[in-house]
Design a protein around this motif. Structure first.
Motif, PDB file in Angstrom:
ATOM      1  N   ASP A  26       0.794  -1.345  -0.191  1.00  0.00           N
ATOM      2  CA  ASP A  26       0.003  -0.076  -0.125  1.00  0.00           C
ATOM      3  C   ASP A  26       0.803   1.346   0.124  1.00  0.00           C
ATOM      4  O   ASP A  26       0.243   2.494  -0.140  1.00  0.00           O
ATOM      5  N   MET A  27       2.292   1.180   0.386  1.00  0.00           N
ATOM      6  CA  MET A  27       3.192   2.221   0.143  1.00  0.00           C
ATOM      7  C   MET A  27       3.089   2.887  -1.333  1.00  0.00           C
ATOM      8  O   MET A  27       3.580   3.901  -1.763  1.00  0.00           O
ATOM      9  N   ASP A  28       2.487   1.910  -2.433  1.00  0.00           N
ATOM     10  CA  ASP A  28       2.333   2.404  -3.796  1.00  0.00           C
ATOM     11  C   ASP A  28       3.562   3.097  -4.262  1.00  0.00           C
ATOM     12  O   ASP A  28       4.566   2.391  -4.366  1.00  0.00           O
ATOM     13  N   GLU A  29       3.518   4.311  -4.889  1.00  0.00           N
ATOM     14  CA  GLU A  29       4.592   4.548  -5.455  1.00  0.00           C
ATOM     15  C   GLU A  29       5.872   4.974  -4.733  1.00  0.00           C
ATOM     16  O   GLU A  29       6.786   5.186  -5.272  1.00  0.00           O
ATOM     17  N   ARG A  30       5.595   5.092  -3.215  1.00  0.00           N
ATOM     18  CA  ARG A  30       6.767   5.294  -2.651  1.00  0.00           C
ATOM     19  C   ARG A  30       7.543   4.304  -2.683  1.00  0.00           C
ATOM     20  O   ARG A  30       8.894   4.590  -2.146  1.00  0.00           O
ATOM     21  N   ILE A  31       7.156   2.868  -3.087  1.00  0.00           N
ATOM     22  CA  ILE A  31       8.115   1.720  -3.035  1.00  0.00           C
ATOM     23  C   ILE A  31       9.234   2.090  -4.090  1.00  0.00           C
ATOM     24  O   ILE A  31      10.489   1.804  -3.913  1.00  0.00           O
ATOM     25  N   VAL A  32       8.655   2.748  -5.228  1.00  0.00           N
ATOM     26  CA  VAL A  32       9.580   3.299  -6.048  1.00  0.00           C
ATOM     27  C   VAL A  32      10.741   4.150  -5.621  1.00  0.00           C
ATOM     28  O   VAL A  32      11.877   3.930  -5.875  1.00  0.00           O
ATOM     29  N   GLU A  33      10.496   4.946  -4.904  1.00  0.00           N
ATOM     30  CA  GLU A  33      11.226   6.009  -4.188  1.00  0.00           C
ATOM     31  C   GLU A  33      12.362   5.180  -3.410  1.00  0.00           C
ATOM     32  O   GLU A  33      13.571   5.378  -3.272  1.00  0.00           O
TER      33      GLU A  33
END
Ligand code: SF4
Length: 181
Positions: A26-33
Motif C-alpha cells: 500500500d506504500m504504492d509509488e513510494r516503493i519506487v522511491e
C-alpha cells in the motif's frame, strides 16, 4: 559524489495472513522511491527462495510449526536488523487463539469432528511441518531488534520506519503506531 550501497531487504510470512505484506504494498509509488535505496532479497515480493546476507529482515506472522522456527532462525542468522511486523509476529495474533486449547483438541475439531467430513482423520503426511504445541511470538524464539505494531502496520508506518533506517537514524515508533483502536 559517492552513492551509499543499497540496503538489502528480505521479508517472510510465518503464521500470518499476508495482510502485513499487502499493507507494505500500500506504500504504492513510494516503493519506487525506496528502491533508490533498498533492494529486495528473499521475499514473497520477489519469489527469491535463497536468503543472502541482508541488512533488514521483516518477519510477518507468529511461529506455529517447525518450519517457521527454521525460517525464523535463518533470517536471524542472515539479517543484521530483524523486525517483528504486526500483531501476529509480536504476540501471536489471530493464530495464537488456538493457544486456549490443546493441539489435539484443535486438530480433532478441524479434521475429525467437523460435520460432513469424508474420511475424517488428522493429516499425518511426514512432509507436513510438525506443529508446535502453541503459537509463539517471534521474540520468544530469536532476538528481535524492532517491533512494528498494528494489524497490519500501516503503509505510512512501513515508509517512516524504512526511511529512518535508510537515513541511518534510530527508528522511532510513535503514538500513532501504538494505537489499538
Ligand atoms: Fe494478518 Fe494482522 Fe497478522 Fe498481519 S498482524 S499477518 S495483517 S492478522
Amino acid at each position: 559524489m559517492t552513492h551509499k550501497p543499497k540496503l538489502k531487504l528480505a521479508t517472510t510470512s510465518l503464521a500470518g495472513c499476508f495482510g502485513c505484506h499487502m499493507s507494505f504494498l500500500d506504500m504504492d509509488e513510494r516503493i519506487v522511491e525506496l528502491l533508490e535505496h533498498i533492494e529486495f532479497d528473499r521475499s514473497p515480493f520477489t519469489d527469491i527462495k535463497q536468503l543472502d546476507h541482508c541488512d533488514i529482515g521483516l518477519i510477518e506472522g507468529g511461529v506455529c510449526n517447525a518450519e517457521n522456527v527454521h525460517v525464523l532462525r535463518t533470517y536471524r542468522a542472515n539479517c543484521r536488523i530483524l523486525v517483528a511486523v504486526g500483531a501476529c509476529a509480536i504476540n501471536g495474533g489471530v493464530p495464537a487463539l488456538r493457544n486456549h486449547f490443546s493441539l489435539k483438541e484443535c486438530l480433532e475439531e478441524a479434521y475429525v469432528k467437523t460435520p460432513d467430513m469424508i474420511n475424517p482423520h488428522i493429516p499425518d503426511d511426514p512432509e507436513l511441518p510438525l506443529l508446535l504445541d502453541k503459537v509463539y511470538p517471534v521474540h520468544e524464539v530469536v532476538k528481535i531488534d524492532y517491533f512494528l505494531p498494528g494489524c497490519p502496520p500501516s503503509a505510512d508506518t512501513f515508509y517512516r520506519f524504512l526511511s529512518e533506517l535508510i537515513e541511518g537514524k534510530e527508528p522511532q515508533i510513535g503514538k500513532v503506531e501504538l494505537r489499538y483502536d
